[in-house]
Write a protein that holds these residues in place. Structure first.
Motif, PDB file in Angstrom:
ATOM      1  N   TYR A  60       0.743  -1.686   0.065  1.00  0.00           N
ATOM      2  CA  TYR A  60       0.178  -0.286  -0.184  1.00  0.00           C
ATOM      3  C   TYR A  60       0.528   0.783  -0.196  1.00  0.00           C
ATOM      4  O   TYR A  60       2.075   0.948   0.757  1.00  0.00           O
TER       5      TYR A  60
ATOM      6  N   PHE B  97       1.172   5.654   0.358  1.00  0.00           N
ATOM      7  CA  PHE B  97       0.299   6.800   1.355  1.00  0.00           C
ATOM      8  C   PHE B  97       0.727   8.418   0.816  1.00  0.00           C
ATOM      9  O   PHE B  97       1.416   8.267   0.676  1.00  0.00           O
TER      10      PHE B  97
ATOM     11  N   TYR C   5       1.037  11.137   2.629  1.00  0.00           N
ATOM     12  CA  TYR C   5       0.810  12.141   4.435  1.00  0.00           C
ATOM     13  C   TYR C   5       0.460  13.773   4.312  1.00  0.00           C
ATOM     14  O   TYR C   5       2.134  14.082   3.724  1.00  0.00           O
TER      15      TYR C   5
ATOM     16  N   GLN D  44       1.540  17.312   6.499  1.00  0.00           N
ATOM     17  CA  GLN D  44       1.686  17.723   8.016  1.00  0.00           C
ATOM     18  C   GLN D  44       1.687  19.094   8.549  1.00  0.00           C
ATOM     19  O   GLN D  44       2.640  19.711   7.912  1.00  0.00           O
TER      20      GLN D  44
ATOM     21  N   ARG E 236       2.025  20.537  13.124  1.00  0.00           N
ATOM     22  CA  ARG E 236       2.730  19.386  13.421  1.00  0.00           C
ATOM     23  C   ARG E 236       1.167  17.883  13.405  1.00  0.00           C
ATOM     24  O   ARG E 236       1.939  16.589  13.354  1.00  0.00           O
ATOM     25  N   GLN E 237      -0.098  18.042  13.151  1.00  0.00           N
ATOM     26  CA  GLN E 237      -0.257  16.885  12.718  1.00  0.00           C
ATOM     27  C   GLN E 237       0.117  16.237  12.187  1.00  0.00           C
ATOM     28  O   GLN E 237      -0.436  16.984  10.889  1.00  0.00           O
ATOM     29  N   MET E 238      -0.270  14.471  11.576  1.00  0.00           N
ATOM     30  CA  MET E 238       0.023  14.305  10.039  1.00  0.00           C
ATOM     31  C   MET E 238      -1.800  13.199   9.666  1.00  0.00           C
ATOM     32  O   MET E 238      -2.384  12.836  10.463  1.00  0.00           O
TER      33      MET E 238
ATOM     34  N   LEU F 267      -3.736  11.471   6.816  1.00  0.00           N
ATOM     35  CA  LEU F 267      -3.088  10.721   6.026  1.00  0.00           C
ATOM     36  C   LEU F 267      -4.221  11.798   4.433  1.00  0.00           C
ATOM     37  O   LEU F 267      -5.466  12.205   5.035  1.00  0.00           O
TER      38      LEU F 267
ATOM     39  N   ARG G 164      -4.763   7.052  -0.625  1.00  0.00           N
ATOM     40  CA  ARG G 164      -3.878   5.791  -0.025  1.00  0.00           C
ATOM     41  C   ARG G 164      -4.091   5.333  -1.138  1.00  0.00           C
ATOM     42  O   ARG G 164      -4.504   4.754  -2.467  1.00  0.00           O
TER      43      ARG G 164
ATOM     44  N   PHE H 233       4.308  14.052   2.808  1.00  0.00           N
ATOM     45  CA  PHE H 233       4.851  12.833   2.787  1.00  0.00           C
ATOM     46  C   PHE H 233       4.515  11.028   2.380  1.00  0.00           C
ATOM     47  O   PHE H 233       2.933  10.693   2.340  1.00  0.00           O
TER      48      PHE H 233
ATOM     49  N   PHE I  33       8.821   5.912   5.551  1.00  0.00           N
ATOM     50  CA  PHE I  33       8.635   7.241   5.063  1.00  0.00           C
ATOM     51  C   PHE I  33       9.352   7.511   4.200  1.00  0.00           C
ATOM     52  O   PHE I  33      10.536   7.294   4.459  1.00  0.00           O
TER      53      PHE I  33
END
Lengths: 111, 113
Positions: free
Chosen positions: B33, B35, B37, B39, B43-45, B47, B50, B91, B103
């Protein structure tokens, strides 16, 4: 948003002291992960858990240990903190082991 | 070992324009898989999108879409109608049957008003 909290959110500690970071989830997800994020490296996996008392090492596990005695809690311990462990630490959870959802992060400074 | 490469450390785009972020990966697995992401400065990751390797159709989520080229091991992210809130680090990430995420080092995207 997935129910993930991390504590503390910020910590400053001295070299050689033990440090424990806590990750708590309210989603009852099976998988939990600890990552560290450093400039130029992205996120790197430290340890992960695939169930209560079931853990395994990740890419950068040296100097870290973990424990998971309950589904909702995953603890990361630095037995004797070093300056190279100054980083931002992220916890993540997953129900299936595929998609991961991240906590808000903990900034740790080791002086 | 699995690797994920993002060759663009920084990018910028004018508001309302389209931008494409690149990602390549290396694996010997056939089932995996991918993905993206996001940020933001908080700072919150988060999604974004996918893609399952066994699906030939490219994934789409609103203004975000991917161009998945399995043979070339390429997985780029296209952001259409860029908005100021898209300013963030992005990322690329990969997971195979070993349940470990890998990552890339990230691309810093700035949307210019």
């Amino acid at each position: 948003d997935a129910g993930i909290t991390q504590s503390p959110r910020h910590k400053v500690t001295e070299t050689g002291t033990p440090v424990t970071l806590r990750c708590h989830q309210t989603e009852n997800h099976r998988y939990m992960y600890w990552y560290r994020q450093d400039p130029g490296h992205g996120l790197r996996l430290i340890h992960y858990s695939y169930g209560v008392k079931d853990t395994d090492k990740g890419e950068v596990s040296d100097g870290y240990s973990v424990s998971r005695s309950k589904t909702e809690d995953f603890l990361l311990t630095l037995e004797s903190a070093t300056s190279s462990q100054t980083s931002v630490y992220f916890c993540a959870i997953s129900a299936t082991g595929v998609e991961q959802y991240f906590g808000p992060g903990t900034r740790l400074t080791v002086t | 070992a699995q690797t994920v490469t993002q060759s663009q450390p920084e990018m910028s785009v004018q508001e309302a324009e389209t931008v494409t972020l690149s990602c390549t990966y290396d694996t010997s697995e056939s089932n995996y898989y991918l993905f993206w992401y996001k940020q933001p400065p908080s700072r919150q990751m988060i999604l974004v999108i996918r893609q399952e390797a066994y699906k030939q159709q490219n994934a789409t989520e609103n203004r975000f879409s991917v161009n998945f080229q399995k043979a070339a091991k390429s997985f780029s992210l296209k952001i259409s109608d860029s908005q100021l809130g898209d300013t963030a680090m992005y990322f690329c990430a990969f997971i195979d049957t070993g349940n470990q995420f890998y990552f890339g080092t990230g691309t810093s995207l700035t949307v210019i008003p």
